[in-house]
Write a protein that holds these residues in place. Structure first.
Motif, mmCIF file in Angstrom:
data_model
loop_
_atom_site.group_PDB
_atom_site.id
_atom_site.type_symbol
_atom_site.label_atom_id
_atom_site.label_comp_id
_atom_site.label_asym_id
_atom_site.label_seq_id
_atom_site.Cartn_x
_atom_site.Cartn_y
_atom_site.Cartn_z
ATOM 1 N N GLN A 6 0.688 -1.360 -0.117
ATOM 2 C CA GLN A 6 0.044 0.101 0.014
ATOM 3 C C GLN A 6 0.839 1.311 -0.012
ATOM 4 O OE1 GLN A 6 -0.297 -2.543 2.557
ATOM 5 N NE2 GLN A 6 -2.355 -3.025 2.490
ATOM 6 N N ALA A 7 2.005 1.067 0.650
ATOM 7 C CA ALA A 7 3.035 2.371 0.790
ATOM 8 C C ALA A 7 3.325 2.712 -0.514
ATOM 9 C CB ALA A 7 3.762 2.089 2.040
ATOM 10 N N VAL A 8 3.982 1.567 -1.155
ATOM 11 C CA VAL A 8 4.776 1.588 -2.419
ATOM 12 C C VAL A 8 3.670 2.000 -3.381
ATOM 13 C CG1 VAL A 8 5.694 0.311 -4.416
ATOM 14 C CG2 VAL A 8 6.214 -0.128 -1.905
ATOM 15 N N ALA A 9 2.486 1.495 -3.484
ATOM 16 C CA ALA A 9 1.426 2.076 -4.350
ATOM 17 C C ALA A 9 1.066 3.222 -4.401
ATOM 18 C CB ALA A 9 -0.026 1.166 -4.244
ATOM 19 N N GLY A 10 0.902 3.757 -2.961
ATOM 20 C CA GLY A 10 0.541 5.222 -2.881
ATOM 21 C C GLY A 10 1.715 6.140 -3.219
ATOM 22 N N CYS A 11 3.035 5.738 -2.681
ATOM 23 C CA CYS A 11 4.325 6.643 -3.409
ATOM 24 C C CYS A 11 4.147 6.727 -4.981
ATOM 25 C CB CYS A 11 5.483 5.882 -2.979
ATOM 26 S SG CYS A 11 6.832 6.885 -3.211
ATOM 27 N N ARG A 12 3.795 5.345 -5.725
ATOM 28 C CA ARG A 12 4.217 5.532 -7.118
ATOM 29 C C ARG A 12 2.741 6.495 -7.717
ATOM 30 N NH1 ARG A 12 5.504 -0.988 -8.102
ATOM 31 N NH2 ARG A 12 7.330 -0.777 -7.444
ATOM 32 N N LEU A 13 1.627 6.430 -7.096
ATOM 33 C CA LEU A 13 0.564 7.277 -7.268
ATOM 34 C C LEU A 13 1.046 8.707 -7.271
ATOM 35 C CD1 LEU A 13 -2.151 7.565 -8.314
ATOM 36 C CD2 LEU A 13 -2.927 7.605 -5.906
ATOM 37 N N ALA A 14 1.828 8.910 -5.936
ATOM 38 C CA ALA A 14 2.287 10.454 -6.014
ATOM 39 C C ALA A 14 3.166 10.857 -6.936
ATOM 40 C CB ALA A 14 2.871 10.396 -4.472
ATOM 41 N N GLN A 15 4.177 10.056 -7.415
ATOM 42 C CA GLN A 15 5.016 10.146 -8.515
ATOM 43 C C GLN A 15 4.249 10.423 -9.845
ATOM 44 O OE1 GLN A 15 8.213 10.507 -9.066
ATOM 45 N NE2 GLN A 15 8.832 10.240 -6.737
ATOM 46 N N THR A 16 3.185 9.574 -10.143
ATOM 47 C CA THR A 16 2.506 9.837 -11.245
ATOM 48 C C THR A 16 1.683 11.033 -11.471
ATOM 49 O OG1 THR A 16 2.193 7.281 -11.434
ATOM 50 C CG2 THR A 16 0.603 8.855 -12.741
ATOM 51 N N LEU A 64 -1.370 11.816 -22.279
ATOM 52 C CA LEU A 64 -0.918 11.214 -23.425
ATOM 53 C C LEU A 64 0.597 10.738 -23.243
ATOM 54 C CD1 LEU A 64 -2.272 13.275 -26.471
ATOM 55 C CD2 LEU A 64 -3.193 11.197 -25.531
ATOM 56 N N PHE A 65 1.254 11.355 -22.437
ATOM 57 C CA PHE A 65 2.671 10.743 -22.426
ATOM 58 C C PHE A 65 2.855 10.228 -20.596
ATOM 59 C CE2 PHE A 65 2.586 15.532 -21.773
ATOM 60 C CZ PHE A 65 3.282 15.637 -20.550
ATOM 61 N N VAL A 66 2.049 10.765 -19.767
ATOM 62 C CA VAL A 66 2.051 10.078 -18.556
ATOM 63 C C VAL A 66 1.714 8.677 -18.373
ATOM 64 C CG1 VAL A 66 1.375 10.261 -16.100
ATOM 65 C CG2 VAL A 66 2.023 12.390 -17.402
ATOM 66 N N VAL A 67 0.673 8.253 -19.159
ATOM 67 C CA VAL A 67 -0.028 6.801 -19.093
ATOM 68 C C VAL A 67 0.928 5.912 -19.592
ATOM 69 C CG1 VAL A 67 -1.659 5.144 -20.065
ATOM 70 C CG2 VAL A 67 -2.289 7.566 -18.814
ATOM 71 N N PRO A 68 1.670 6.062 -20.678
ATOM 72 C CA PRO A 68 2.556 5.374 -21.446
ATOM 73 C C PRO A 68 4.044 5.241 -20.481
ATOM 74 C CG PRO A 68 1.788 6.602 -23.287
ATOM 75 C CD PRO A 68 1.211 7.189 -21.951
ATOM 76 N N TRP A 69 4.251 6.248 -19.716
ATOM 77 C CA TRP A 69 5.300 6.262 -18.885
ATOM 78 C C TRP A 69 5.022 5.332 -17.698
ATOM 79 C CZ3 TRP A 69 5.301 8.237 -13.481
ATOM 80 C CH2 TRP A 69 6.724 8.442 -13.207
ATOM 81 N N VAL A 70 3.774 5.274 -16.978
ATOM 82 C CA VAL A 70 3.431 4.658 -16.030
ATOM 83 C C VAL A 70 3.404 3.175 -16.557
ATOM 84 C CG1 VAL A 70 1.512 3.797 -14.569
ATOM 85 C CG2 VAL A 70 1.902 6.261 -14.957
ATOM 86 N N VAL A 71 3.004 2.959 -17.626
ATOM 87 C CA VAL A 71 2.874 1.544 -18.262
ATOM 88 C C VAL A 71 4.294 0.754 -18.233
ATOM 89 C CG1 VAL A 71 2.342 -0.074 -20.063
ATOM 90 C CG2 VAL A 71 1.006 1.602 -19.227
#
Length: 104
Positions: A6-16, A64-71
């Motif tokens: 959960q902490a990693v997911a929250g941190c990655r969401l914050a980065q996104t 258009l560029f954040v979604v491909p970056w996340v993937v």
């Protein structure tokens, strides 16, 4: 013991969200520049007619560029909080559109 997922997911969401906000900042910089250019160059220009296009550029273009970056981050560089950028190709997905917005 590792960090809870959960902490990693929250941190990655914050980065996104951070990357989206940075992209939106430059998207709006580009939209404002284009709007001012149209006002100065075209005397009969109606800014209200282009407002939807500017809104789409400012808020929609970063998707258009954040979604491909996340993937690609998830597939090829899925470590930690995504705060390090060790694979340059993945990082350029974020940087290129920003550089283009500044260049325009």
């Amino acid at each position: 013991h590792g960090v809870p997922w959960q902490a990693v997911a929250g941190c990655r969401l914050a980065q996104t969200l951070t990357q989206y906000c940075v992209g939106a900042n430059y998207g709006w910089l580009l939209a404002e520049g284009l709007f001012l250019h149209k006002l100065l160059v075209l005397a009969a220009f109606s800014g209200e007619r282009c407002l939807p296009a500017f809104l789409l550029l400012g808020w929609g273009a970063p998707v258009l560029f954040v979604v491909p970056w996340v993937v690609l981050r998830y597939l090829y560089e899925n470590e930690g909080c995504w705060e390090r950028n060790e694979k340059a190709a993945v990082w350029w997905i974020i940087r290129c559109p920003i550089l283009v917005a500044v260049a325009v």
